[in-house]
Design a protein around this motif. Sequence first.
Motif: not given
Length: 307
Positions: A199-205, A221-226
């Motif tokens: 369940n890895a966080p969503a991200t555009t990174l 507000e990128d989820v993985l970054a936060i």
Amino acid sequence: MSVALGIDIGGTKTAFAVVDAGGGVLDSRRIETPVAAGFDATVTQIAQVAAELLQAHPAIAGIGVGSPGYVDAQAGVVVMARNLKWQDAPLKASLAAALPDVPIVIDNDVNALAIGEMYFDRTQSIGSDVLYIAAGTGLAGAIIADGRLIHGAGNVAAEVGQVRIPAGWGYTGVGTHVEDVISGTGLANVAAWLRQQDNAPATTLPAAADAKAILAAAQQEDVLAIQSLNTFTGWLNEMVTWLAAALNPSDIIIGGGFGMAAAPWIIPALREHLLQAAPHLHPNLSASQLTDTAVGAAAMVFASPAG
């Protein structure tokens, strides 16, 4: 003493600053550090630039040198600096041989920053008991107690980055030391580790995102970054709280290139954690105002007994 020369020796660049007693920079230079050429060649090149500045500024009455790694300030020896490939390097003696007519003080570069932060405190708001945390490529610290820099028995006081990552943190990514997760490099490692979880966080990174990119993505507000920043600050908060409980500092200062960039994220989280975990402590939390280690190195001259 009105003017000092500060030298910051880095793994890629060496910076020089001619500084007055108020922290004003009168002159500055920057050269590539010839690490591959070895210790003697590096010292020769540093001494040449220092000699030029001494000639251009006759009022210089002392030289302060900040070096990475473990430094025996009293002996003037760099015990270990991995990025310079130095071990038991007699830095002070070698510089003194090339520059015999001026007093020289050397110390760890983060200690130099802490001294500079305190000595050039323009707001007169910093107390006499300071915990300085520097997060850059790696992680290090400095301790000032009752106005006095603490080196420790082996000259490695506050080298918090070299502590092994606690098993309780559950981290299984790249690296085994605290600085591998609490630093600019560490934030990138944490993000890469979180990507591998169920369940890895969503991200555009992109997969190779560095700390700067992660900070920018968190603002969007990128989820993985936060989540990466929250994990990072959680571990940082835990480490700093134990240090603060032991030292009872008047001030906790967050420095280092990454630390200052991330300070708007780090400081509120640390303040809230301290209120919950150690409400008997009341340190002032701030980002470092001193960005130039060469200026901090110059401050060591002013702060020394002969300064």
